[in-house]
Motif scaffolding. Structure first.
Motif, PDB file in Angstrom:
ATOM      1  N   LEU A 139       5.286  58.537 107.201  1.00 31.59           N
ATOM      2  CA  LEU A 139       4.914  58.793 105.816  1.00 31.59           C
ATOM      3  C   LEU A 139       6.185  58.737 104.975  1.00 31.59           C
ATOM      4  CD1 LEU A 139       2.834  59.649 103.667  1.00 31.59           C
ATOM      5  CD2 LEU A 139       3.270  62.036 104.323  1.00 31.59           C
ATOM      6  N   VAL A 140       6.330  57.691 104.174  1.00 26.98           N
ATOM      7  CA  VAL A 140       7.595  57.460 103.472  1.00 26.98           C
ATOM      8  C   VAL A 140       7.527  57.784 101.985  1.00 26.98           C
ATOM      9  CG1 VAL A 140       8.338  55.708 105.123  1.00 26.98           C
ATOM     10  CG2 VAL A 140       7.045  55.016 103.091  1.00 26.98           C
ATOM     11  N   SER A 141       6.320  57.941 101.430  1.00 27.37           N
ATOM     12  CA  SER A 141       6.210  58.253 100.010  1.00 27.37           C
ATOM     13  C   SER A 141       4.954  59.080  99.768  1.00 27.37           C
ATOM     14  CB  SER A 141       6.158  56.974  99.167  1.00 27.37           C
ATOM     15  OG  SER A 141       5.957  57.291  97.793  1.00 27.37           O
ATOM     16  N   GLY A 351      11.137  55.386  93.185  1.00 26.96           N
ATOM     17  CA  GLY A 351      10.410  55.089  94.414  1.00 26.96           C
ATOM     18  C   GLY A 351       8.978  55.556  94.456  1.00 26.96           C
ATOM     19  N   ASP A 352       8.355  55.836  93.285  1.00 22.59           N
ATOM     20  CA  ASP A 352       6.939  56.163  93.291  1.00 22.59           C
ATOM     21  C   ASP A 352       6.154  55.063  93.985  1.00 22.59           C
ATOM     22  OD1 ASP A 352       6.926  58.633  92.054  1.00 22.59           O
ATOM     23  OD2 ASP A 352       6.556  57.851  90.049  1.00 22.59           O
ATOM     24  N   PHE A 353       5.139  55.451  94.724  1.00 20.33           N
ATOM     25  CA  PHE A 353       4.295  54.533  95.494  1.00 20.33           C
ATOM     26  C   PHE A 353       5.079  53.827  96.598  1.00 20.33           C
ATOM     27  CE2 PHE A 353       2.759  54.578  91.055  1.00 20.33           C
ATOM     28  CZ  PHE A 353       1.519  55.160  91.232  1.00 20.33           C
ATOM     29  N   GLY A 354       6.299  54.315  96.875  1.00 19.17           N
ATOM     30  CA  GLY A 354       7.095  53.717  97.938  1.00 19.17           C
ATOM     31  C   GLY A 354       7.636  52.354  97.619  1.00 19.17           C
ATOM     32  N   THR A 355       7.820  52.040  96.350  1.00 20.62           N
ATOM     33  CA  THR A 355       8.258  50.695  95.971  1.00 20.62           C
ATOM     34  C   THR A 355       9.614  50.342  96.554  1.00 20.62           C
ATOM     35  OG1 THR A 355       9.073  51.648  93.885  1.00 20.62           O
ATOM     36  CG2 THR A 355       6.898  50.627  93.852  1.00 20.62           C
ATOM     37  N   ASP A 356      10.527  51.315  96.636  1.00 19.25           N
ATOM     38  CA  ASP A 356      11.846  51.037  97.185  1.00 19.25           C
ATOM     39  C   ASP A 356      11.781  50.788  98.685  1.00 19.25           C
ATOM     40  OD1 ASP A 356      11.079  53.729  97.499  1.00 19.25           O
ATOM     41  OD2 ASP A 356      13.147  54.355  97.807  1.00 19.25           O
ATOM     42  N   VAL A 357      10.957  51.565  99.394  1.00 14.10           N
ATOM     43  CA  VAL A 357      10.820  51.381 100.840  1.00 14.10           C
ATOM     44  C   VAL A 357      10.147  50.053 101.142  1.00 14.10           C
ATOM     45  CG1 VAL A 357       9.845  52.353 102.960  1.00 14.10           C
ATOM     46  CG2 VAL A 357      10.700  53.873 101.173  1.00 14.10           C
ATOM     47  N   ALA A 359      10.270  47.357  99.335  1.00  7.95           N
ATOM     48  CA  ALA A 359      11.222  46.282  99.091  1.00  7.95           C
ATOM     49  C   ALA A 359      12.165  46.116 100.268  1.00  7.95           C
ATOM     50  CB  ALA A 359      12.009  46.555  97.805  1.00  7.95           C
ATOM     51  N   ALA A 360      12.644  47.231 100.818  1.00  5.90           N
ATOM     52  CA  ALA A 360      13.544  47.150 101.979  1.00  5.90           C
ATOM     53  C   ALA A 360      12.813  46.629 103.200  1.00  5.90           C
ATOM     54  CB  ALA A 360      14.114  48.538 102.265  1.00  5.90           C
ATOM     55  N   HIS A 361      11.554  47.033 103.366  1.00  9.87           N
ATOM     56  CA  HIS A 361      10.758  46.559 104.512  1.00  9.87           C
ATOM     57  C   HIS A 361      10.529  45.057 104.397  1.00  9.87           C
ATOM     58  CE1 HIS A 361       7.605  46.663 107.629  1.00  9.87           C
ATOM     59  NE2 HIS A 361       6.942  45.834 106.835  1.00  9.87           N
ATOM     60  N   HIS A 362      10.243  44.585 103.206  1.00  9.03           N
ATOM     61  CA  HIS A 362      10.011  43.151 103.012  1.00  9.03           C
ATOM     62  C   HIS A 362      11.280  42.367 103.304  1.00  9.03           C
ATOM     63  CE1 HIS A 362       8.012  39.618 101.301  1.00  9.03           C
ATOM     64  NE2 HIS A 362       9.172  39.340 100.738  1.00  9.03           N
ATOM     65  N   THR A 363      12.411  42.861 102.842  1.00 12.74           N
ATOM     66  CA  THR A 363      13.678  42.172 103.079  1.00 12.74           C
ATOM     67  C   THR A 363      13.985  42.105 104.577  1.00 12.74           C
ATOM     68  OG1 THR A 363      14.566  42.893 100.940  1.00 12.74           O
ATOM     69  CG2 THR A 363      16.154  42.229 102.625  1.00 12.74           C
ATOM     70  N   ALA A 364      13.701  43.204 105.288  1.00 14.41           N
ATOM     71  CA  ALA A 364      14.032  43.263 106.709  1.00 14.41           C
ATOM     72  C   ALA A 364      13.105  42.408 107.569  1.00 14.41           C
ATOM     73  CB  ALA A 364      13.985  44.715 107.184  1.00 14.41           C
ATOM     74  N   HIS A 365      11.854  42.286 107.160  1.00 14.25           N
ATOM     75  CA  HIS A 365      10.866  41.654 108.047  1.00 14.25           C
ATOM     76  C   HIS A 365      10.336  40.312 107.537  1.00 14.25           C
ATOM     77  CE1 HIS A 365      10.579  45.185 110.664  1.00 14.25           C
ATOM     78  NE2 HIS A 365      10.684  45.906 109.557  1.00 14.25           N
ATOM     79  N   HIS A 366      10.561  40.018 106.257  1.00 14.82           N
ATOM     80  CA  HIS A 366       9.947  38.812 105.727  1.00 14.82           C
ATOM     81  C   HIS A 366      10.935  37.898 105.002  1.00 14.82           C
ATOM     82  CE1 HIS A 366       6.066  40.603 106.675  1.00 14.82           C
ATOM     83  NE2 HIS A 366       6.493  41.713 106.098  1.00 14.82           N
TER      84      HIS A 366
END
Length: 367
Positions: A139-141, A351-357, A359-366
């Motif tokens: 749970l990140v956000s 980071g509301d709605f986990g937007t920052d997380v 973005a980092a997840h997309h950069t790392a995996h996509h």
């Protein structure tokens, strides 16, 4: 949380699932995921009054996984207050539906597939908005997280009172009353409290944001011109009752540089009070995550958090306060219904709605 969400979806009929479960990847879903409300409007999703008792219980199991015990009890109490508010308003039919104040009008929507790398869920209705994002099993956000109470204070047998957000207000008032003259000159922005939280239900907080009129806090404008006018008139009446001026709006508008007194200027006991206020918000998350949230503002990190106040200082006075600092915006307001209608919200402007997380997840995996 994943297992609870799966259990809810598995229990639903096809038409229910179409309302409760939305795909993750399409643009419409992501726009909707960032849309949130705290008024008695259509929050989007499947209402609990459209569920069987078993489905309703499974939904509350999911809600409980996203909250501490204190958070869950507060949410359950707020939902039940709709019955008390209905009585206060004479059991009238309002908001263009048979029952305007309805404890069954709380909505669940799950975005994506629980158990996949990224998914989330939202639960909300009048005075409740919970927004949760899960990434790689964590749970990140949990923001925006809104809790309100109307009535804020209600009588109970034995000459006592029910105050679901009472300590949230009392701790803030204790903090402002503890300030010396120099500290208070920084903290008190205006002697008149705004009639609502300033950030309102915007998807993203920005410098210059001001109080949003009541009629604009619903999903779309009312089709009935009379109802739309009544909402606008209620907002204007509240501002007129308290004598709100353009200067008051100037004083409490959101700014990039926090207004108020910084924690670095507070004494040790005052800093403990500030942390107690903050814990009323970060303490809403599940018990095992409270320490993680509190660590964001531990020790020297607390120095950058500012405390601001508007309104009267005496118990019962209409009041507003906010905490603002890096990755933090907390607001509390109790002005409406002659200071017996409270709103409180916890937000992460970056980071509301986990937007920052995400973005980092997309950069790392996509990438």
């Amino acid at each position: 949380m994943t297992e609870a969400a799966k259990a809810v979806l598995a229990s639903l009929e096809r038409d229910q699932r179409a309302r409760a479960g939305w795909a993750w990847s399409d643009a419409e879903s992501q726009t909707e995921r960032r849309r949130w409300f705290y008024t008695p409007t259509d929050h989007g999703g499947l209402t609990v009054n459209a569920m069987t008792p078993g489905q309703y219980q499974r939904t509350m199991v999911l809600v409980a996984t996203g909250l501490s015990e204190a958070g869950y009890v507060t949410v359950a109490t707020i939902m039940g207050l709709e019955n008390a508010l209905d009585r206060t308003e004479g059991f009238a039919s309002t908001f263009a539906r048979d029952r305007g104040r309805d404890p069954g009008m709380y909505y669940l929507r799950i975005f994506g597939t629980p158990g996949e790398a990224v998914w989330g869920w939202r639960f909300g209705g009048h005075h409740v908005s919970l927004n949760n994002l899960v990434v790689d099993g964590a749970l990140v956000s949990s923001t925006p997280c809104f809790l309100g109470a109307d009535p804020a204070t209600a009588p109970l047998l034995g000459a006592t009172s029910l105050r679901p957000l009472g300590a949230v207000e009392d701790l803030g008032r204790s903090l402002v009353r503890s300030l010396d003259d120099a500290q208070r000159s920084l903290a008190v922005l205006t002697p008149r409290a705004p009639v609502d939280v300033v950030g309102a239900n915007r998807s993203r907080i920005s410098s210059g944001d001001r109080v949003v009129p009541l009629g604009d806090l619903f999903r779309g404008r009312f089709a009935d011109p009379g109802l739309a006018h009544a909402m606008d008139a209620a907002h204007e009446a509240n501002e007129s009752y308290y004598g709100i001026t353009p200067a008051d709006h100037d004083a409490v508008e959101l700014t990039a540089a926090p207004r108020g007194v910084p924690a670095s200027s507070l004494g040790a006991e005052q800093r403990e009070l500030l942390l107690a206020v903050l814990n009323c918000y970060t303490g809403r998350v599940p018990e095992e995550l409270i320490a993680r949230e509190a660590a964001r503002y531990a020790g020297p990190l607390l120095d950058e958090v500012h405390f601001a106040w508007a309104g009267g200082l005496a118990p019962g006075d209409a009041c507003y306060y906010r905490l603002q600092g890096p990755r933090l915006l907390v607001e509390y307001d109790n002005t409406q219904r002659m200071a017996n209608h409270a709103h409180s919200v916890w937000r992460d402007p970056e980071g509301d709605f986990g937007t920052d997380v995400l973005a980092a997840h997309h950069t790392a995996h996509h990438a």
